[in-house]
Design a protein around this motif. Structure first.
Motif, PDB file in Angstrom:
ATOM      1  N   PHE A  11      41.148 -20.823 -10.815  1.00  0.00           N
ATOM      2  CA  PHE A  11      39.736 -21.198 -10.711  1.00  0.00           C
ATOM      3  C   PHE A  11      39.309 -21.878 -11.996  1.00  0.00           C
ATOM      4  O   PHE A  11      39.893 -21.644 -13.047  1.00  0.00           O
ATOM      5  CB  PHE A  11      38.838 -20.022 -10.330  1.00  0.00           C
ATOM      6  CG  PHE A  11      38.880 -18.838 -11.260  1.00  0.00           C
ATOM      7  CD1 PHE A  11      39.960 -17.962 -11.243  1.00  0.00           C
ATOM      8  CD2 PHE A  11      37.833 -18.588 -12.138  1.00  0.00           C
ATOM      9  CE1 PHE A  11      39.995 -16.855 -12.089  1.00  0.00           C
ATOM     10  CE2 PHE A  11      37.859 -17.484 -12.976  1.00  0.00           C
ATOM     11  CZ  PHE A  11      38.948 -16.617 -12.953  1.00  0.00           C
ATOM     12  N   THR A  12      38.307 -22.759 -11.869  1.00  0.00           N
ATOM     13  CA  THR A  12      38.043 -23.663 -12.996  1.00  0.00           C
ATOM     14  C   THR A  12      37.464 -22.954 -14.223  1.00  0.00           C
ATOM     15  O   THR A  12      37.651 -23.413 -15.336  1.00  0.00           O
ATOM     16  CB  THR A  12      37.068 -24.793 -12.610  1.00  0.00           C
ATOM     17  OG1 THR A  12      35.828 -24.200 -12.223  1.00  0.00           O
ATOM     18  CG2 THR A  12      37.616 -25.632 -11.480  1.00  0.00           C
ATOM     19  N   LYS A  71      36.587 -31.741  -8.727  1.00  0.00           N
ATOM     20  CA  LYS A  71      36.801 -33.139  -9.100  1.00  0.00           C
ATOM     21  C   LYS A  71      36.668 -33.321 -10.613  1.00  0.00           C
ATOM     22  O   LYS A  71      37.495 -33.951 -11.263  1.00  0.00           O
ATOM     23  CB  LYS A  71      35.768 -34.007  -8.369  1.00  0.00           C
ATOM     24  CG  LYS A  71      35.893 -35.484  -8.665  1.00  0.00           C
ATOM     25  CD  LYS A  71      37.069 -36.085  -7.952  1.00  0.00           C
ATOM     26  CE  LYS A  71      37.178 -37.577  -8.196  1.00  0.00           C
ATOM     27  NZ  LYS A  71      38.388 -38.117  -7.552  1.00  0.00           N
ATOM     28  N   LYS A  72      35.605 -32.727 -11.125  1.00  0.00           N
ATOM     29  CA  LYS A  72      35.366 -32.835 -12.557  1.00  0.00           C
ATOM     30  C   LYS A  72      36.511 -32.206 -13.348  1.00  0.00           C
ATOM     31  O   LYS A  72      36.982 -32.754 -14.347  1.00  0.00           O
ATOM     32  CB  LYS A  72      34.061 -32.098 -12.896  1.00  0.00           C
ATOM     33  CG  LYS A  72      33.215 -32.854 -13.887  1.00  0.00           C
ATOM     34  CD  LYS A  72      31.860 -32.248 -14.000  1.00  0.00           C
ATOM     35  CE  LYS A  72      30.965 -33.173 -14.787  1.00  0.00           C
ATOM     36  NZ  LYS A  72      29.608 -32.648 -14.909  1.00  0.00           N
ATOM     37  N   GLU A  83      40.551 -33.078 -21.299  1.00  0.00           N
ATOM     38  CA  GLU A  83      39.171 -33.077 -21.776  1.00  0.00           C
ATOM     39  C   GLU A  83      38.526 -31.733 -21.516  1.00  0.00           C
ATOM     40  O   GLU A  83      37.311 -31.567 -21.591  1.00  0.00           O
ATOM     41  CB  GLU A  83      38.379 -34.180 -21.077  1.00  0.00           C
ATOM     42  CG  GLU A  83      38.694 -35.555 -21.621  1.00  0.00           C
ATOM     43  CD  GLU A  83      38.057 -36.642 -20.778  1.00  0.00           C
ATOM     44  OE1 GLU A  83      36.894 -36.492 -20.404  1.00  0.00           O
ATOM     45  OE2 GLU A  83      38.752 -37.631 -20.477  1.00  0.00           O
ATOM     46  N   LEU A  84      39.355 -30.760 -21.146  1.00  0.00           N
ATOM     47  CA  LEU A  84      38.826 -29.427 -20.849  1.00  0.00           C
ATOM     48  C   LEU A  84      38.587 -28.634 -22.128  1.00  0.00           C
ATOM     49  O   LEU A  84      37.602 -27.924 -22.253  1.00  0.00           O
ATOM     50  CB  LEU A  84      39.811 -28.664 -19.962  1.00  0.00           C
ATOM     51  CG  LEU A  84      39.963 -29.190 -18.533  1.00  0.00           C
ATOM     52  CD1 LEU A  84      41.193 -28.602 -17.877  1.00  0.00           C
ATOM     53  CD2 LEU A  84      38.728 -28.884 -17.703  1.00  0.00           C
ATOM     54  N   ALA A  85      39.533 -28.760 -23.060  1.00  0.00           N
ATOM     55  CA  ALA A  85      39.398 -28.027 -24.318  1.00  0.00           C
ATOM     56  C   ALA A  85      39.673 -28.976 -25.479  1.00  0.00           C
ATOM     57  O   ALA A  85      40.680 -29.674 -25.485  1.00  0.00           O
ATOM     58  CB  ALA A  85      40.380 -26.860 -24.358  1.00  0.00           C
ATOM     59  N   PRO A  86      38.767 -29.020 -26.461  1.00  0.00           N
ATOM     60  CA  PRO A  86      38.927 -29.970 -27.563  1.00  0.00           C
ATOM     61  C   PRO A  86      40.094 -29.584 -28.486  1.00  0.00           C
ATOM     62  O   PRO A  86      40.414 -28.405 -28.604  1.00  0.00           O
ATOM     63  CB  PRO A  86      37.606 -29.863 -28.316  1.00  0.00           C
ATOM     64  CG  PRO A  86      37.081 -28.529 -27.973  1.00  0.00           C
ATOM     65  CD  PRO A  86      37.546 -28.215 -26.590  1.00  0.00           C
TER      66      PRO A  86
END
Lengths: 212, 145
Positions: free
Chosen positions: A79-80, A124-125, B63-66
């Protein structure tokens, strides 16, 4: 004479190396007795397969198992907003994704277990931020019942809601390798580097099974 | 007699100054030992709490974690680092011109652990900020926004 013996032995060794290695087939199996054209009885083994499904993907398109027709794929549950094992699972899976980017026979299927928050737009993001584009890696959203049942009964991955857990859900980090006949051929802990390396090798072995 | 006395005082002075320089020297190494302790404990804490998202080499995750390799950001925001580790952050950051809007979860760590992990981060991945004491962390934490 000595040379000849050496040559023969090395040929024997080399040819034994090229013996095709096959992956095991996991899950329940049963024997089915069928009759062929001449009426002789034959025993067939029926393996456990992933049943039909339909879920919304990250583009809000309803997709089914047909999107994975004639593909081998790696499935997982995540899960995100998961901050424990998912980032490292997907870091590793992304590495495999990049490695097989140009191979149309390999696909990826991530199921979210957060049925409350992870709507397709969120998926999507997430996919974009992970650096994943296109149809090769599908992130799917479905009702709790069907996703959870699918995880536990078909992919044999334990998932659940848990209000005491840090992010509200618990799940195992298996990356499940599924063949073109929808049979399970391997499960690898996506948080462990050596198992991820094994998965990479096993994908190649599985692909070779289809090379005729 | 006089010569002897002065010899003695020279000798005493010599011993004393050797003793003093030993003391100063051992003082320095106590600091170094403390720093090494922070670094090694910090590394364990980093592996346990940070590495999942920020990576083994502080490279971040898409781009989830810097990444943690932006030495300028870590330097200019040093006073906020302890608060970010403790309470998480949902403000988003811009690192190397790239925007990261993801939420960082809070980590319920003890002050000493925050000090150690911050020392590890700010002295790894190309950063070299030196020591960050427990006392300074406690002070920075008291003014979290």
């Amino acid at each position: 004479m000595k040379n000849l013996a050496f040559l023969l032995i090395s040929i024997a060794i080399l040819s034994s190396c090229t013996n095709e290695k096959k992956l095991p087939i996991y899950g329940e199996r049963e024997a089915k007795i069928t009759k062929d054209a001449s009426g002789a009885e034959k025993v067939d083994t029926v393996y456990q397969t992933i049943p039909a499904w339909s879920f919304l993907n990250q583009d809000s398109v309803m997709i089914t198992q047909d999107a994975f027709k004639n593909k081998i794929y790696i499935a997982d549950f995540f899960f995100t907003s998961c901050s424990t094992i998912c980032p490292v699972m997907h870091r590793n899976l992304k590495m495999i994704f990049d490695q097989f980017k140009d191979n149309p026979d390999v696909m990826f299927l991530s199921h979210t277990i957060d049925f409350k928050y992870d709507k397709p737009s969120v998926l999507k993001k997430y996919a974009q931020k992970l650096g994943v584009d296109g149809n090769k890696w599908q992130f799917v959203y479905g009702p709790k019942d069907s996703i959870y049942q699918m995880a536990e009964q078909n992919y044999l991955v334990a998932v659940g809601e848990d209000s005491t857990a840090r992010d509200g859900y618990i799940h195992q980090g298996w990356l499940v390798l599924v063949d073109k006949e929808k049979r399970m051929r391997g499960a690898y802990d996506g948080t462990k580097t050596e198992q991820v390396e094994q998965l990479k090798k096993d994908i190649v072995i599985l692909l070779n099974e289809y090379k005729k | 007699m006089n010569i002897r006395n002065s010899m003695r005082s020279y000798l005493l002075f010599g011993i004393f100054s050797a003793f003093l320089s030993c003391m100063i020297y051992s003082c320095q190494s106590a600091e170094e030992i403390e720093y090494a302790k922070y670094m090694s404990n910090g590394k364990d804490l980093y592996i346990a709490h940070c590495q999942n998202c920020h990576g083994t080499n502080g490279e971040g995750l898409g781009e989830l974690a810097p990444p943690l390799t932006d030495t300028v950001f870590l330097k200019t925001n040093k006073a906020d680092l302890a608060c970010i580790v403790k309470n998480g952050s949902n403000k988003g950051v811009i690192i190397n011109g790239k925007k990261y809007e993801g939420k960082m979860p809070s980590f319920n760590l003890a002050t000493i652990d925050i000090a150690q992990v911050t020392v590890y981060i700010t002295n790894s991945f190309g950063n070299k900020q030196g020591m960050y004491t427990y006392e300074q962390v406690a002070k920075d934490l008291s003014s979290c926004k």
